[in-house]
Design an enzyme around this catalytic site. Structure first.
Site, mmCIF file in Angstrom:
data_model
loop_
_atom_site.group_PDB
_atom_site.id
_atom_site.type_symbol
_atom_site.label_atom_id
_atom_site.label_comp_id
_atom_site.label_asym_id
_atom_site.label_seq_id
_atom_site.Cartn_x
_atom_site.Cartn_y
_atom_site.Cartn_z
ATOM 1 C CG ASN A 1 -0.317 0.032 2.518
ATOM 2 O OD1 ASN A 1 0.361 0.997 2.835
ATOM 3 N ND2 ASN A 1 -0.490 -1.022 3.317
ATOM 4 C CG ASP B 1 -8.086 -4.910 13.655
ATOM 5 O OD1 ASP B 1 -7.182 -4.173 14.089
ATOM 6 O OD2 ASP B 1 -9.174 -4.493 13.228
ATOM 7 C CB ILE B 2 -1.954 -5.236 14.867
ATOM 8 C CG1 ILE B 2 -1.431 -6.281 13.870
ATOM 9 C CG2 ILE B 2 -0.944 -4.993 15.982
ATOM 10 C CD1 ILE B 2 -0.142 -5.898 13.156
ATOM 11 C CB VAL B 3 -4.927 -1.188 16.404
ATOM 12 C CG1 VAL B 3 -6.243 -1.140 15.656
ATOM 13 C CG2 VAL B 3 -4.862 -0.056 17.416
ATOM 14 C CG ASP C 1 -7.655 -4.231 6.085
ATOM 15 O OD1 ASP C 1 -7.275 -4.049 7.259
ATOM 16 O OD2 ASP C 1 -8.113 -3.317 5.360
ATOM 17 C CG PHE D 1 -3.065 6.825 12.440
ATOM 18 C CD1 PHE D 1 -2.292 6.775 13.584
ATOM 19 C CD2 PHE D 1 -2.990 7.958 11.634
ATOM 20 C CE1 PHE D 1 -1.451 7.818 13.934
ATOM 21 C CE2 PHE D 1 -2.153 9.014 11.970
ATOM 22 C CZ PHE D 1 -1.383 8.942 13.121
ATOM 23 C CE LYS E 1 -10.239 -1.777 13.468
ATOM 24 N NZ LYS E 1 -9.027 -1.715 12.655
ATOM 25 C CE LYS F 1 -9.916 1.395 10.908
ATOM 26 N NZ LYS F 1 -9.098 2.051 9.889
#
Ligand SMILES: Cc1cc2nc3c(=O)[nH]c(=O)nc-3n(C[C@H](O)[C@H](O)[C@H](O)COP(=O)(O)O)c2cc1C
Length: 412
Positions: A216, A314-316, A285, A331, A349, A345
């Site tokens: 990306n 999803d790390i965060v 993702d 972010f 999350k 989000k």
């Protein structure tokens, strides 16, 4: 305050007698530097009498220069004010010239410089002058826009120097603001001193085969700016970076990774015991379900190539679920409905805060050195004006330090 007042060659030079008087009357020390142009309009003796100090007007003054007088004068000042500032002097400042005492002083200082341009309206609106002023502003000069009205040359328009009282008030306000900022910086430094912070930055890369990958456009600049700002504020910084071409100071503990899986693994190893986790990386993702060990041959794919993708962790969100988790800041890079998606989000999350920025065609978010972001918590949002990512790094850490780390916020 110690004010070095520069006077250049313009009709408005006489107004600076009153400006000198206002500074001195309110207890400030003033040393006046005149260009040779200024002396064609007004006598140094008047400034000497009002300031109580000899006026300096020559770079090559054998008596003063015995002790490098121009450098001493630059060090002496807390603030430089040039009023009036002629078109000529603005041009010289922009070019970094140093062929007279005033411009040399301005080059040899890190002190704040305020200029009050004054000139004929066409000189002021001339593209050359406007460009010079823009560049000076970008370099941190404070430029007082001239006022509109009848000019000494008989024309009417923008170019008159603001009244001495207005310049005086502006100088005082700017000084107050600086003091306030310096104090704020001390407070923010005290807050971050010895705190430990984990930051992820840059893109992740998902390999398809040994030569192809899915990536990306994240440059890593925002995450690196945050890491550098945190380190300068005294924090212990661990930076987990995707593949980027950015160097970082040796005082930052840096772990380089390639894929989302590797980033997740590094985060798992380092999140414990941290005060804050900022997830600035653009983590893929999806990854390819089955990476090919050998290069996929074009000839073998008659119908084109269908890639099967599976979700990455999803790390965060994972960090936000952990017991004894740090304060978690995510972010949200979005191309549209930026605030709406970011709020969703934050809630989904279970993050403590989220920084929303627009990305995509025409937006600043990825690749650019500048950005324009909004910090969102369950209690509200704070928008930051467009600024360099380095500046934003400090501003965001300042704002995050005000959020309080001990409470875990759950969004409603
Ligand atoms: C009568 C007269 C008035 C002037 N007024 C201005 C002025 O208001 N603003 C300006 O930028 N230049 C003005 N100039 C031109 C400057 O004095 C000239 O550009 C000079 O080189 C400025 O040099 P300095 O910036 O080193 O003082 C004027 C010139 C004359 C002859």
């Amino acid at each position: 305050m110690k004010i070095l007042l520069g006077i250049t060659g313009g009709i408005a030079a006489y107004k600076s007698l009153e400006l000198t008087r206002l500074f001195v009357k309110t207890g400030h020390q003033v040393q006046v530097v005149m260009t040779s142009g200024a002396k064609a309009f007004i006598q140094p003796l008047s400034f000497q009498a009002l300031s109580g100090n000899p006026v300096r007007d020559s770079l090559f003054d054998c008596h003063q220069e015995a002790g490098m007088g121009h450098i001493e004068l630059a060090r002496w000042a807390d603030q430089i004010v040039i009023a009036p500032a002629s078109a000529e002097t603005l041009a010289k400042l922009r070019m970094g010239r140093a062929d007279d005492l005033l411009t040399t002083l301005c080059l040899a200082t890190e002190k704040p410089i305020m200029v009050a341009p004054a000139m004929n309206r066409l000189m002021w609106s001339n593209k050359a002058t406007q460009e010079n002023v823009q560049i000076l502003k970008q370099r941190g000069f404070e430029v007082l826009d001239p006022e509109e009205g009848k000019q000494a040359c008989g024309e009417v328009g923008a170019g008159r120097m603001p009244e001495p009282q207005a310049i005086f008030e502006h100088t005082m306000n700017a000084q107050q603001q600086r003091q306030h900022l310096e104090q704020r910086l001390l407070d923010v430094r005290a807050f971050w001193q010895n705190r430990s912070i984990l930051i992820t930055a840059g893109p992740t890369i998902e390999d398809i085969d040994p030569v192809r990958f899915i990536g990306n456009r994240s440059s890593g600049k925002m995450g690196f700016a945050l890491a550098e700002a945190a380190q300068k504020l005294g924090a212990n910084v661990t930076l987990i970076a995707g593949p980027v071409q950015i160097s970082s100071p040796p005082t930052i503990k840096r772990i380089d990774v390639r894929s989302a899986d590797q980033m997740f693994h590094a985060v798992q190893q380092h999140y414990a015991g941290k005060d804050v986790f900022i997830s600035a990386a653009a983590v893929a993702d999806f990854k390819v379900a089955q990476k090919s060990v050998k290069k996929i041959k074009k000839q073998a794919q008659e119908e084109g190539l269908l890639l099967s993708l599976v979700k990455n962790v999803d790390i965060v969100a994972w960090v936000a679920e952990q017991e004894n988790k740090p304060f978690v800041v995510g972010f949200a890079a979005e191309t549209d409905h930026v605030l709406e998606y970011a709020k969703e989000k934050l809630k989904r999350k279970k993050l403590d805060a989220i920084i929303a920025n627009e990305v995509g065609e025409g937006a600043k978010g990825f690749e650019s050195n500048r950005n324009c972001v909004t910090l969102i918590t369950k209690d509200g949002l704070q928008a930051f004006e467009e600024a360099s990512k380095k500046q934003l790094g400090f501003q965001l850490l300042d704002a995050i330090s005000s959020l309080g780390f001990n409470k875990t916020s759950v969004c409603n």
